[in-house]
Enzyme design. Structure first.
Site, short mmCIF file in Angstrom:
data_model
loop_
_atom_site.label_atom_id
_atom_site.label_comp_id
_atom_site.label_asym_id
_atom_site.label_seq_id
_atom_site.Cartn_x
_atom_site.Cartn_y
_atom_site.Cartn_z
CD GLU A 144 -0.69 0.55 3.67
OE1 GLU A 144 -0.83 1.77 3.48
OE2 GLU A 144 -0.91 -0.01 4.76
CE LYS A 191 -5.92 7.30 5.34
NZ LYS A 191 -6.05 7.24 6.81
CB VAL A 210 -6.03 -2.11 4.25
CG1 VAL A 210 -6.38 -3.60 4.11
CG2 VAL A 210 -4.78 -1.95 5.12
CG ASP A 264 -14.75 5.23 13.30
OD1 ASP A 264 -14.50 4.69 12.21
OD2 ASP A 264 -14.06 6.14 13.79
CB SER A 270 -11.67 0.02 9.15
OG SER A 270 -10.94 -0.03 7.95
CB ALA A 271 -13.98 0.57 4.12
CG ASP A 272 -8.91 -1.47 6.05
OD1 ASP A 272 -9.16 -0.79 5.03
OD2 ASP A 272 -7.98 -1.21 6.84
CE LYS A 317 -3.13 1.34 10.66
NZ LYS A 317 -3.78 0.64 9.55
#
Length: 307
Positions: A26, A87, A107, A139, A141-143, A160
């Site tokens: 990435e 981003k 990601v 909240d 993540s789209a990951d 993370k």
């Protein structure tokens, strides 16, 4: 897929055409994850680490609205120094491309680009996940969604550490994402080898990981495979110490009202400051370690795919 949106570096195109092992990298870590010139040094070291193992490295980014599958030195320098790099996750890709903007791929964004180019292994530091208090903020993540739908294996040092790790694992399980520990029974927590959270499956070799990837996709099961690889012991931060630092960073973000896309970069930067740079060094070492493992998995998957 309209190929006018992709620019595949010649070296990469040759490797893909010949079904040789390749590993995607990435670009968010370059543009938003580390200070200059350390970001460029690490990006080059990552590519070198993969290349030294007989695998073609592929750093992915978007420049002038074109998805770059592999960057040359000038493009790498641009991504590491320009102050107006966006981003790009899944939701951003069509807008960034239509507006001919420049963006580092997250990601999720990198998984999409890698999959479009036919690349099956992607190495990163840590994935996004379910943020703390997500039951109020939503909240997430789209990951995680990308892992459930895009056929790319992701090698990382766990989610993370700023996240709610238990809820992240629950989310992955709900969406059927195979999660394995590489030579570990415990979920790595990015800066630390320890999290106190057991994971359901373990692999001890790159070949085992490649066999899981092949079995999943042979069965027609959509989505990725998440391979969590602990940071090397000598660079692992003390679990209680890093927890205290993370809690302080989160407290600071809440006081400042920082949310959304700005939250993770703020927290990582604040953690670096609070740890007096120790977290940055840990970040570098863990992603280099992931590159070694990812290259070996790519080679094993290539061997399986050719028989």
């Amino acid at each position: 897929m309209n190929l006018k949106y992709l620019d595949i570096k010649e070296e990469v195109a040759k490797a893909i055409k010949k079904n040789k092992p390749v590993v995607a990298l990435e670009s968010t870590i370059i543009s938003h994850g580390m200070p200059y010139p350390r970001n460029i040094e690490v990006a080059k070291k990552l590519e070198e680490t993969i290349r030294d193992r007989g695998v073609t490295p592929v750093t992915i980014a978007i420049i002038d609205g074109i998805i770059k599958i592999g960057l040359n030195e000038k493009e790498l320098e641009f991504m590491g120094t320009d102050k107006n790099i966006l981003k790009a996750s899944r939701m951003d890709l069509p807008i960034v491309i239509a507006k001919k903007s420049n963006a580092a791929t997250t990601v999720a964004g990198t998984m999409i680009a890698a999959n479009l180019a036919g690349i099956k292994v992607f190495v990163t530091g840590g994935i996004g996940g379910v943020h703390r208090h997500a039951q109020e903020t939503f909240d997430i993540s789209a990951d995680l969604q990308e892992l459930s739908k895009t056929n790319v294996a992701v090698v990382c040092a766990g989610p993370k550490a700023i996240l709610d790790l238990s809820l992240t694992l629950e989310y992955l399980e709900t969406f059927g994402v195979p999660l394995v520990g590489y030579q570990t029974d415990e979920l790595p927590s990015f800066y630390s080898r320890k999290s106190g959270i057991k994971i359901p499956y373990r692999v001890d070799t790159a070949k085992e990981a490649a066999l899981i990837m092949k079995a999943k996709w042979d069965l027609g099961l959509q989505g990725g495979v998440l391979i969590t690889n602990p940071i090397p012991e000598e660079y692992s931060m003390n679990e209680e110490e890093i927890k205290s630092i993370i809690n302080k960073a989160i407290e600071d973000s809440e006081k400042l009202g920082i949310k959304g896309k700005e939250l993770t970069p703020f927290l990582l930067s604040r953690i670096k400051d609070l740890s007096k740079g120790e977290s940055l060094q840990a970040n570098i070492e863990l992603v280099l370690n992931n590159a070694k493992v990812g290259a070996e998995i790519a080679k094993e998957f290539y061997n399986l795919s050719n028989f």
